[in-house]
Design a protein around this motif. Structure first.
Motif, PDB file in Angstrom:
ATOM      1  N   HIS A 140       0.838  -1.213   0.000  1.00 28.86           N
ATOM      2  CA  HIS A 140       0.000   0.000   0.000  1.00 28.86           C
ATOM      3  C   HIS A 140       0.867   1.255   0.000  1.00 28.86           C
ATOM      4  O   HIS A 140       0.548   2.239  -0.667  1.00 28.86           O
ATOM      5  CB  HIS A 140      -0.942  -0.008   1.203  1.00 28.86           C
ATOM      6  N   ASP A 175       0.863   4.268  -2.927  1.00 25.96           N
ATOM      7  CA  ASP A 175       0.765   5.693  -2.624  1.00 25.96           C
ATOM      8  C   ASP A 175       1.991   6.464  -3.112  1.00 25.96           C
ATOM      9  O   ASP A 175       1.883   7.583  -3.621  1.00 25.96           O
ATOM     10  CB  ASP A 175       0.615   5.909  -1.113  1.00 25.96           C
ATOM     11  N   GLN A 177       4.154  -0.289  -7.257  1.00 21.47           N
ATOM     12  CA  GLN A 177       3.548  -1.361  -6.483  1.00 21.47           C
ATOM     13  C   GLN A 177       3.751  -2.707  -7.168  1.00 21.47           C
ATOM     14  O   GLN A 177       4.039  -3.721  -6.527  1.00 21.47           O
ATOM     15  CB  GLN A 177       2.046  -1.106  -6.279  1.00 21.47           C
ATOM     16  N   TYR A 235      -1.281   1.846   7.314  1.00 21.72           N
ATOM     17  CA  TYR A 235      -1.866   1.057   6.228  1.00 21.72           C
ATOM     18  C   TYR A 235      -2.528  -0.237   6.697  1.00 21.72           C
ATOM     19  O   TYR A 235      -3.066  -0.990   5.867  1.00 21.72           O
ATOM     20  CB  TYR A 235      -0.848   0.733   5.129  1.00 21.72           C
TER      21      TYR A 235
END
Length: 234
Positions: A104, A108, A115, A162
């Motif tokens: 996560h 971001d 990711q 997160y």
């Protein structure tokens, strides 16, 4: 077009399914317009944090002993090899929440592309290199290697940042009716459960693309009188 994938970083079929989707995308004409986002799912959320045991030992207690598990793992290795993946023989069973929290963070910090790099690196670390994904030092090394700032990685690992996002992903999977992973959702409309054959991914990609880019059904042909960019023929 967006594809969301619920998976765990210690799930062999998730890695195999990832490769099969990538194979389908390699022949998809609009692949450069596809965004893949990874969602969290834990196969064993009850696994103790900070403690790891061999996968053979952990699964042996649940699936009929080590001999049975060796047969299961051998079959998985064979299926993985068919997709160009070469799994090691000494993977470790660990709690994966911290790995998901870093995924996560990567989303971001660098979007779906970063990711995706971290997801691949974590899967390879577990299955190919048999590293301990419950160890913060290992997670920090893998995350920094793909480009995440060391200070942010350390801050996330030292906190519960997160954790709420991880839980939200798991809840969404349940809402979709997912009972296992990998679980693929294309354009929020089409669900694909499990590491399906490449042909299945090819079909769903084409169907989702056509649905989101409808074509007009031209009636009457295209040869009737009309004005164009060069004027009107009169």
């Amino acid at each position: 077009m967006r594809i969301e994938i619920w998976s765990d970083v210690v799930c062999p079929w998730c890695y195999i399914g990832k490769r099969r989707l990538e194979t389908a995308l390699s022949d998809f004409a609009h692949a450069d317009e596809v965004e893949v986002v990874w969602r969290s799912y834990q196969l064993d959320p009850t696994a103790p944090r900070g403690e790891s045991v061999s996968t053979l030992e952990a699964l042996g207690a649940r699936f009929g002993g080590p001999d049975q598990v060796r047969q299961m793992l051998a079959r998985t290795q064979e299926m993985a090899a068919a997709e160009g993946l070469h799994f090691g023989d000494a993977s470790l069973h660990a709690n994966t929440e911290d790995a998901h929290r870093l995924l996560h963070l990567a989303l971001d910090a660098g979007g779906a592309s970063l990711q995706g790099e971290l997801k691949e690196a974590l899967l390879a670390a577990h299955f190919v290199d048999n590293r301990d994904l419950g160890d913060h030092a290992v997670l920090q090394d893998v995350a920094v290697t793909v480009g995440l700032p060391a200070a942010r990685v350390d801050a996330v690992l030292a906190s519960q940042e997160y954790a709420d996002a991880v839980r939200a992903d798991v809840e969404q999977a349940r809402a979709y009716g997912a009972t296992g992973v990998p679980f693929f959702v294309v354009e929020g409309k089409y669900g694909v459960s499990g590491a399906q054959p490449v042909e299945t991914f090819t079909q769903v990609l084409a169907r989702a693309w056509d649905d989101s880019h409808p074509k007009l059904d031209l009636v009457g042909g295209g040869d009737a009188e009309a004005c164009g960019p060069d004027g009107c023929a009169v």
